[in-house]
Design a protein around this motif. Structure first.
Motif, PDB file in Angstrom:
ATOM      1  N   GLY A 170       0.794  -1.223   0.000  1.00 11.31           N
ATOM      2  CA  GLY A 170       0.000   0.000   0.000  1.00 11.31           C
ATOM      3  C   GLY A 170       0.827   1.273   0.000  1.00 11.31           C
ATOM      4  O   GLY A 170       0.282   2.368  -0.179  1.00 11.31           O
ATOM      5  N   ARG A 171       2.139   1.148   0.180  1.00 14.23           N
ATOM      6  CA  ARG A 171       3.006   2.328   0.183  1.00 14.23           C
ATOM      7  C   ARG A 171       3.641   2.511  -1.193  1.00 14.23           C
ATOM      8  O   ARG A 171       3.759   1.566  -1.975  1.00 14.23           O
ATOM      9  CB  ARG A 171       4.078   2.174   1.263  1.00 14.23           C
ATOM     10  N   GLU A 172       4.058   3.723  -1.475  1.00 14.26           N
ATOM     11  CA  GLU A 172       4.618   4.027  -2.789  1.00 14.26           C
ATOM     12  C   GLU A 172       6.101   3.690  -2.844  1.00 14.26           C
ATOM     13  O   GLU A 172       6.876   4.039  -1.952  1.00 14.26           O
ATOM     14  CB  GLU A 172       4.415   5.505  -3.122  1.00 14.26           C
ATOM     15  N   ILE A 173       6.483   2.993  -3.911  1.00 11.00           N
ATOM     16  CA  ILE A 173       7.883   2.622  -4.129  1.00 11.00           C
ATOM     17  C   ILE A 173       8.229   2.937  -5.581  1.00 11.00           C
ATOM     18  O   ILE A 173       7.637   2.377  -6.505  1.00 11.00           O
ATOM     19  CB  ILE A 173       8.121   1.122  -3.857  1.00 11.00           C
ATOM     20  N   ARG A 174       9.148   3.859  -5.766  1.00 16.82           N
ATOM     21  CA  ARG A 174       9.596   4.265  -7.104  1.00 16.82           C
ATOM     22  C   ARG A 174       8.424   4.609  -8.026  1.00 16.82           C
ATOM     23  O   ARG A 174       8.352   4.170  -9.177  1.00 16.82           O
ATOM     24  CB  ARG A 174      10.476   3.179  -7.727  1.00 16.82           C
TER      25      ARG A 174
END
Length: 234
Positions: A170-174
């Motif tokens: 659920g978190r933003e990565i790249r």
């Protein structure tokens, strides 16, 4: 409920049921007339204080309603040979033989001879392999728990770790936001070339399976790459 599948050591979690629990489950099944299919493929791959226990050996009265399946793939590292066996009541064995004979005919002769060589020998080579797995198991478990947002219970058997990615999903990565571990597995593969099996494949969303059946250096390289990527989560 007519039957249950019992797997210990477990794929994907690496969990190993203690003797008391195996016996209790077996007695419950026997008392309620439940068939048990006991998958014992990882019987020789247990670590630390864990030990393998076969349910029908602990609960003999279950034998007439129990099917044990095993093979050479894991213990003898013979995955490509496709040789296994079943121990079951005679009527079940006959029915399974009739079905199998129309599905795959028979196991190749060379595979049968190779498997016989494996099961007829001692387990010294297996002990060496188990020691290597044990070392890699502890190292992978350590590395996974160092990754922010990832937590992993130490596996006791087989050759898998099954960490939770709850703190990362659920978190933003790249620039990408993986809402499931299925999507996270795709992101990790695309970005750093590391393959994990998403927990959705096992009915356990939020988790992922990693195998430590590979070389020590490759293991460290792969988990380190994944860890650096996941540390970028925002």
């Amino acid at each position: 409920t007519k039957a249950m599948i019992f797997v210990s050591p477990s794929n994907p979690t690496g969990a190993v049921y203690p003797r008391a629990e195996v016996e209790a489950i077996g007695r419950w099944a026997a008392e309620h007339g439940i068939w048990v299919i006991s998958d014992e493929i990882y019987e020789h791959l247990v670590y630390g204080d864990a030990s393998f226990h076969s349910m029908p050996a602990l609960v003999p009265e279950l034998a007439e309603r129990c099917v044990v399946v095993n093979g050479v793939a894991k213990t003898y590292a013979m995955t490509g040979w496709r040789v296994g066996w079943m121990i079951a009541p005679p009527d079940v064995t006959v029915a399974a033989t009739n079905l199998q004979s129309h599905s795959t005919s028979n196991v190749a002769n060379v595979s049968q001879v190779a498997a016989l060589a494996g099961v007829s020998g001692d387990l010294s080579a297996v002990a060496m392999m188990r020691a290597a797995f044990d070392r890699r198991r502890r190292r992978m478990h350590e590395l996974l728990n160092e990754i922010p947002g990832v937590s992993c219970v130490e596996p006791q058997g087989a050759f898998y770790c099954f960490p939770s990615f709850a703190g990362v999903v659920g978190r933003e990565i790249r620039g990408r936001r993986a809402g499931t571990t299925l999507e996270l597995a795709g992101l990790v593969l695309d970005e750093v070339g590391v393959a994990i099996v998403p927990g959705e494949a096992f009915g356990a969303a939020g988790y992922g399976r990693l195998s430590y059946a590979l070389g020590d250096d490759d293991l460290v390289e792969g988990v380190t790459r994944m860890g650096k990527l996941l540390a970028e989560a925002e």
